[in-house]
Scaffold this active site. Structure first.
Site, PDB file in Angstrom:
ATOM      1  N   ASN A 109      49.226  36.536  37.295  1.00 11.01           N
ATOM      2  CA  ASN A 109      47.987  36.458  37.918  1.00 11.01           C
ATOM      3  C   ASN A 109      46.929  36.199  36.789  1.00 11.01           C
ATOM      4  O   ASN A 109      45.651  35.705  37.302  1.00 11.01           O
ATOM      5  CB  ASN A 109      47.594  37.809  38.635  1.00 11.01           C
ATOM      6  CG  ASN A 109      47.613  38.976  37.650  1.00 11.01           C
ATOM      7  OD1 ASN A 109      48.529  39.360  37.098  1.00 11.01           O
ATOM      8  ND2 ASN A 109      46.688  39.815  37.796  1.00 11.01           N
TER       9      ASN A 109
ATOM     10  N   CYS B 287      41.436  42.629  38.161  1.00 15.93           N
ATOM     11  CA  CYS B 287      41.748  44.315  38.416  1.00 15.93           C
ATOM     12  C   CYS B 287      41.542  44.988  37.143  1.00 15.93           C
ATOM     13  O   CYS B 287      41.641  46.249  37.150  1.00 15.93           O
ATOM     14  CB  CYS B 287      43.354  44.513  38.937  1.00 15.93           C
ATOM     15  SG  CYS B 287      43.821  43.379  40.613  1.00 15.93           S
TER      16      CYS B 287
END
Lengths: 384, 128
Positions: A152, A325
């Site tokens: 990611n 995140c």
């Protein structure tokens, strides 16, 4: 108008997805509880079944192998903790990579607290986890391997089929976090020998708040639920299914499957144009393997500038300094440190991530804004 | 992150960017490192015991750049001893600096103090 290049964090909902979700919410015939036995409940179940089939088709699975979750974090937790606990009598060792998403790493931390043993493989300097490294880490008591298909942060693509074949030959369950891969990379859970796969709707132009875990037919019964209270999703994920959310994910999955080849080809061209523009600035380094990377992510480190200031100087472009995140953290990215980047270069990393709505003009403009921002900050910085 | 209009203004158009342009001796103070979150160079040209010119260079977050710009701008014309009188807490409040970032302004304080120490070392005969 802000240029949105943060699709790895979240993608805009496709208008077709939004329309069908709104239609579900407005349809008086689709308001019943999908667990209800009456005809109205059956109508909702049928609509959910269509969505389930669409998500299954995206990854080469059967509809009955799809379990709805609230998103990928829950899917990763259910896969890692649920599978490890269920197989604890056979062994208590899990293999993953130190570059995995925090929801997998935190689930592994929790398993360690419960007496499990976890091997976190270190990537090579290009972000690759070699299948041979996985083979070397396997032990007689290993019950689960968990790897992401596309990282990611860097977009690096792992050789899932090789690791899957290896795990299958040893009778070890293989979980894949495919959130960034879905709709961008080819996925076929059968040929890739995947037992468990996590998906997220909002990473593929669907709504937030819904995801799915593929649990292969052969693996069914080998995953323990994390939640209790109802029999939904074969008892693996109790709770009333959010009809409009899963319908949205189903439409997003259908669009992703239909458009994967064309989207991927277009994004690869745009990604390369972006890298060509920003790579011309001296002292800019591409993070991750130069070829084995997904079509939508360009992650760079920039010498002589500070990451937060670079992000702010480029505020006309919506970007991430690393994983969304981890955006609240002041720490340099652990994923980039694994690539051998210094703390300074890891701290100055920017992740550009493209999507279905990204245009060539936006990419060109982002390249110009990047060059101007770096020049501004280097003028302000003291000599090294 | 949310930055105040004052931070935005001084980040986009930093004042007193170094090096000093005028003639005469220059004192320098360097502090911090990228690993500490900021690296700051303060340079001051002193004439007749007063800070004729104060400039900065900084590698750091937007608050660091804005803080250096504001502090350097305000020190111009002050007695050289004012380099030691910088108040990080007051500037932090003015910039709406998150408390966990206060350390960045302590690096600026160190750079200003190092600049004064450099002046005292290189120009011992010059009155403050």
């Amino acid at each position: 108008m802000t240029i949105y290049l943060d699709h790895a964090a979240s993608t805009p909902v496709d208008p077709e997805v939004a329309a069908q979700m709104a239609a579900v919410l407005a349809d008086a015939g689709l308001q019943a509880n999908p667990s209800s036995a009456h005809a109205m409940g059956e109508a909702v179940r049928a609509r959910i079944g269509q969505a389930r089939a669409a998500v299954a088709a995206l990854i080469g699975a059967r509809p009955a192998e799809i379990v709805w979750t609230s998103g990928a974090t829950e899917a990763n937790n259910l896969a890692v903790i649920g599978a490890a606990r269920m197989r604890a009598a056979r062994g208590r060792h899990i293999v993953t990579a130190a570059s995995e998403h925090v929801s997998v790493l935190a689930a592994c931390d929790e398993l360690e607290n419960q007496g499990f043993s976890v091997t976190r493989l270190v990537t090579d300097g290009d972000g690759i986890v070699e299948p041979q490294a996985v083979a070397t880490a396997l032990r007689p008591d290993t019950t689960l391997v968990s790897l992401m298909q596309v990282n990611n942060e860097t977009g690096v693509v792992q050789d899932i089929a090789a690791v899957g074949t290896l795990c299958r030959s040893r009778g070890i369950l293989f979980h894949v976090d495919a959130c960034q891969a879905a709709g961008r990379e080819p996925i076929d859970v059968r040929s890739q020998a995947v037992d468990l796969m996590s998906l997220s709707a909002h990473k593929m132009h669907g709504p937030k708040g819904v995801g799915a875990l593929f649990i292969s037919r052969e693996t069914a019964g080998r995953v323990e639920p994390l939640l209790f209270g109802g029999g939904q999703e074969r008892g693996l994920r109790p709770g009333t299914i959010a009809t409009q959310q899963v319908v949205g994910m189903g439409v997003a999955a259908s669009l992703a499957a239909a458009r994967r080849s064309s989207d991927s080809a277009r994004l690869t061209t745009l990604r390369d144009q972006l890298w060509q523009a920003i790579g011309e600035v001296p002292g800019v380094y591409l993070n991750g393997h130069p070829q084995r990377r997904a079509c939508h992510i360009v992650n760079v480190s920039v010498a002589g500038v500070e990451g937060e200031s670079l992000l702010f100087a480029m505020r006309e472009v919506a970007l991430s300094s690393g994983s969304a995140c981890a955006a609240d953290s002041d720490e340099p990215s652990a994923v980039l440190r694994l690539l051998g980047r210094s703390p300074e270069l890891a701290q100055s990393a920017l992740r550009f991530s493209l999507g279905r709505t990204t245009t060539a003009e936006e990419v060109a403009q982002a390249g110009q804004l990047f060059a101007a921002a770096v020049a501004h900050l280097r003028r302000v910085a003291p000599a090294a | 992150m949310c930055y105040s209009p004052l931070v935005r203004e001084h980040f986009d158009r930093p004042r007193q960017l170094g090096p000093p342009r005028g003639p005469g001796p220059v004192a320098r103070g360097l502090s911090g490192s990228p690993a500490e979150g900021a690296r700051i160079l303060i340079e001051a040209r002193v004439v007749g015991g007063r800070l004729e010119e104060v400039t900065f260079r900084a590698l750091g977050c937007p608050w660091v750049i804005a803080g250096c710009s504001l502090a350097a701008e305000r020190l111009v014309g002050a007695p050289v001893a004012a380099l030691a009188g910088f108040d990080p807490a007051a500037l932090a409040a003015e910039l709406d600096l998150p408390v966990e970032r206060l350390g960045r302004l302590l690096i600026l304080q160190d750079a200003l103090r190092n600049c004064l120490a450099d002046w005292d070392t290189t120009q011992p005969a010059t009155p403050r």
